[in-house]
Scaffold this active site. Structure first.
Site, PDB file in Angstrom:
ATOM      1  CB  CYS A  80      -0.856  -0.211   1.118  1.00 20.75           C
ATOM      2  SG  CYS A  80      -2.267   1.082   0.957  1.00 20.75           S
ATOM      3  CG  HIS A 204      -3.388  -3.632   3.972  1.00 17.98           C
ATOM      4  ND1 HIS A 204      -2.296  -2.709   4.574  1.00 17.98           N
ATOM      5  CD2 HIS A 204      -3.732  -2.590   3.235  1.00 17.98           C
ATOM      6  CE1 HIS A 204      -2.330  -1.625   4.287  1.00 17.98           C
ATOM      7  NE2 HIS A 204      -3.294  -1.344   3.452  1.00 17.98           N
ATOM      8  CD  GLU A 206      -0.418  -5.574   5.877  1.00 14.38           C
ATOM      9  OE1 GLU A 206      -0.656  -4.326   5.902  1.00 14.38           O
ATOM     10  OE2 GLU A 206      -0.049  -6.211   4.825  1.00 14.38           O
TER      11      GLU A 206
END
Length: 256
Positions: A80, A204, A206
């Site tokens: 990002c 994302h 994560e």
């Protein structure tokens, strides 16, 4: 010896990256100062607010060290806002722009998908990721006020793209003459790429339970270390004849 993964911990989702690394048994350390980059083998630049991250990086004098890290060929992954940091060119920025690390041959639009209200999740086709790390040929993409890649250079490998949402605001950029022109009219846009030691995702990973992107990044780290060892071995072997010549005793001349 296990590789040490640095996570730039100025702002944004660095805690989530640290947790993702722990889940796969990798050692992650938070990085906030230039000298801390000396102790890591690779680096993740997380998502967050890119302008704020740039200001904090400037405050800590991190940009020269980050550029040196990238140019040294060490693996770097930007998610990002991290993608924006690594791009050679960014459009759609706030007035005055922001400083970039660069190294990734692409043009990125800072808020391609719109505001926070236009954040979304979608399934992405990722055949290359599946080939390398196994699992399904799709992954969950979490896009939060996300950027996107408008153009890539010839050496950039596209890992994923996605449909352009119909509700997306028109994307324009100011030309050299000060006239705003429409620059993107395609129905799909690039959201994940790799160029040599740089990995970048507009979304994302994560924030999901899918660890394959982090495993892919660790594999890049292993590739980097293997190349460094091979280069060291080649350098050592090429210097052996010279060393042997220096150590060889001189022959006693014989006269007939």
């Amino acid at each position: 010896m296990a590789a040490v993964v640095g996570v730039l911990a100025l702002q944004g989702s660095y805690n989530e990256h640290m947790a993702a690394l722990r889940r796969i048994g990798a050692k992650g350390v938070e990085v906030r100062k230039p000298e801390q980059l000396l102790g890591v083998d690779s680096l993740i630049i997380p998502g967050g607010e890119s302008t704020t991250m740039a200001k904090l990086a400037n405050y800590h004098n991190l940009f020269p060290a980050l550029r040196e890290f990238v140019s040294a060929g060490k693996p770097v992954w930007g998610t990002c806002a991290g993608l924006i940091f690594l791009a050679n060119k960014a459009v759609g920025q706030k007035t005055g722009g922001q400083e970039l690390v660069g190294g990734l041959d692409c043009t990125v639009h800072r808020n391609f998908f719109g505001s926070q209200l236009q954040s979304f999740e979608t399934e992405l086709s990722v055949p290359i990721l599946a080939e390398k790390e196994g699992g399904n040929h799709t992954c969950r993409g979490v896009f939060i006020r996300a950027p996107a890649i408008l153009e890539v250079g010839p050496d950039v490998e596209v890992l994923a793209d996605c449909p352009v949402p119909t509700c997306r605001p028109s994307i324009t950029t100011t030309s050299g003459e000060g006239v705003e022109d429409e620059v993107y009219s395609k129905d799909r846009v690039i959201v994940a790429v790799r160029q040599r030691n740089i990995l970048a995702t507009a979304f994302h990973p994560e924030l999901t339970s899918d660890s394959r992107w982090h495993r892919l990044f660790l594999d890049m780290d292993k590739e980097s270390q293997a190349k460094a060892l091979a280069a060291l071995s080649l350098s050592a072997s090429s210097s052996e004849p010279e060393v042997m010549l220096k150590n060889k005793p001189l022959d006693i001349p014989i006269f007939e």
